[in-house]
Design a protein around this motif. Structure first.
Motif, PDB file in Angstrom:
ATOM      1  N   MET A  42     -15.708  90.365 -33.631  1.00 15.79           N
ATOM      2  CA  MET A  42     -15.862  90.882 -32.226  1.00 15.79           C
ATOM      3  C   MET A  42     -15.928  89.859 -31.048  1.00 15.79           C
ATOM      4  N   ALA A  43     -15.733  90.051 -29.963  1.00 12.13           N
ATOM      5  CA  ALA A  43     -15.639  89.195 -28.901  1.00 12.13           C
ATOM      6  C   ALA A  43     -17.188  89.010 -28.388  1.00 12.13           C
ATOM      7  N   LYS A  44     -17.184  87.701 -27.874  1.00  8.90           N
ATOM      8  CA  LYS A  44     -18.392  87.323 -27.053  1.00  8.90           C
ATOM      9  C   LYS A  44     -18.492  88.192 -25.804  1.00  8.90           C
ATOM     10  N   PRO A  45     -19.691  88.435 -25.407  1.00  8.40           N
ATOM     11  CA  PRO A  45     -19.825  88.958 -23.952  1.00  8.40           C
ATOM     12  C   PRO A  45     -19.339  87.983 -22.840  1.00  8.40           C
ATOM     13  N   ASN A  46     -18.703  88.347 -21.790  1.00 11.63           N
ATOM     14  CA  ASN A  46     -18.089  87.463 -20.723  1.00 11.63           C
ATOM     15  C   ASN A  46     -19.088  86.382 -20.334  1.00 11.63           C
ATOM     16  N   THR A  47     -18.337  85.142 -20.389  1.00  7.68           N
ATOM     17  CA  THR A  47     -19.563  84.080 -20.148  1.00  7.68           C
ATOM     18  C   THR A  47     -19.906  84.026 -18.542  1.00  7.68           C
ATOM     19  N   LYS A  48     -18.908  84.644 -17.674  1.00  9.19           N
ATOM     20  CA  LYS A  48     -19.318  84.384 -16.126  1.00  9.19           C
ATOM     21  C   LYS A  48     -20.113  85.751 -16.044  1.00  9.19           C
ATOM     22  N   ALA A  49     -21.208  85.483 -15.478  1.00  6.92           N
ATOM     23  CA  ALA A  49     -22.297  86.867 -14.930  1.00  6.92           C
ATOM     24  C   ALA A  49     -21.595  87.762 -14.016  1.00  6.92           C
ATOM     25  N   PRO A  50     -21.817  88.981 -14.173  1.00  8.85           N
ATOM     26  CA  PRO A  50     -21.341  89.974 -13.043  1.00  8.85           C
ATOM     27  C   PRO A  50     -22.043  89.299 -11.785  1.00  8.85           C
ATOM     28  N   SER A  51     -21.494  90.044 -10.676  1.00 10.62           N
ATOM     29  CA  SER A  51     -22.198  89.597  -9.467  1.00 10.62           C
ATOM     30  C   SER A  51     -23.160  90.861  -9.270  1.00 10.62           C
ATOM     31  N   ARG A  52     -23.077  91.903  -9.824  1.00 10.78           N
ATOM     32  CA  ARG A  52     -23.859  92.977  -9.251  1.00 10.78           C
ATOM     33  C   ARG A  52     -25.314  92.675 -10.009  1.00 10.78           C
ATOM     34  N   SER A  53     -26.392  92.845  -9.461  1.00  6.66           N
ATOM     35  CA  SER A  53     -27.805  92.604  -9.896  1.00  6.66           C
ATOM     36  C   SER A  53     -28.524  93.716  -9.715  1.00  6.66           C
ATOM     37  N   VAL A  54     -29.172  94.439 -10.876  1.00  9.13           N
ATOM     38  CA  VAL A  54     -30.175  95.482 -10.847  1.00  9.13           C
ATOM     39  C   VAL A  54     -31.600  94.906 -11.078  1.00  9.13           C
ATOM     40  N   ASN A  55     -32.309  95.968 -10.780  1.00  8.50           N
ATOM     41  CA  ASN A  55     -33.902  95.840 -11.109  1.00  8.50           C
ATOM     42  C   ASN A  55     -34.228  97.068 -12.173  1.00  8.50           C
ATOM     43  N   ILE A  56     -34.892  96.479 -13.171  1.00 11.02           N
ATOM     44  CA  ILE A  56     -35.021  97.323 -14.443  1.00 11.02           C
ATOM     45  C   ILE A  56     -36.625  97.629 -14.486  1.00 11.02           C
TER      46      ILE A  56
END
Length: 83
Positions: free
Chosen positions: A1-15
């Motif tokens: 299985m592939a690892k998640p993308n190392t570069k974090a996405p630019s979109r930030s959300v509040n949970i």
């Protein structure tokens, strides 16, 4: 299985907790879909004191797991929402 993308996405959300509306995380989310899992390395700000438990109402909102070899929280359906 592939690892998640190392570069974090630019979109930030509040949970938030669905029960008491308390903010749980600030998270770098990739994609347009619903929130199924949160990789720990993408959490930019953590407002919880205990792992996977809301500090206000003590609701368990997730489970700790290894997803594709990376530590993550697997969200329980209906326990959290984000914007």
């Amino acid at each position: 299985m592939a690892k998640p993308n190392t570069k974090a996405p630019s979109r930030s959300v509040n949970i938030y907790c669905s029960k008491c509306q308390h903010q749980l995380f600030k998270y770098k989310k990739g994609g347009k879909g619903s929130l199924v899992k949160c990789f720990k390395e993408r959490i930019t700000k953590n407002f919880t004191t205990e792992e996977c438990t809301c500090p206000e109402c003590a609701t368990v909102f997730a489970r700790e797991m290894l997803i594709r070899g990376t530590p993550a929280y697997k969200m329980i359906g209906g326990k959290v929402w984000f914007k």
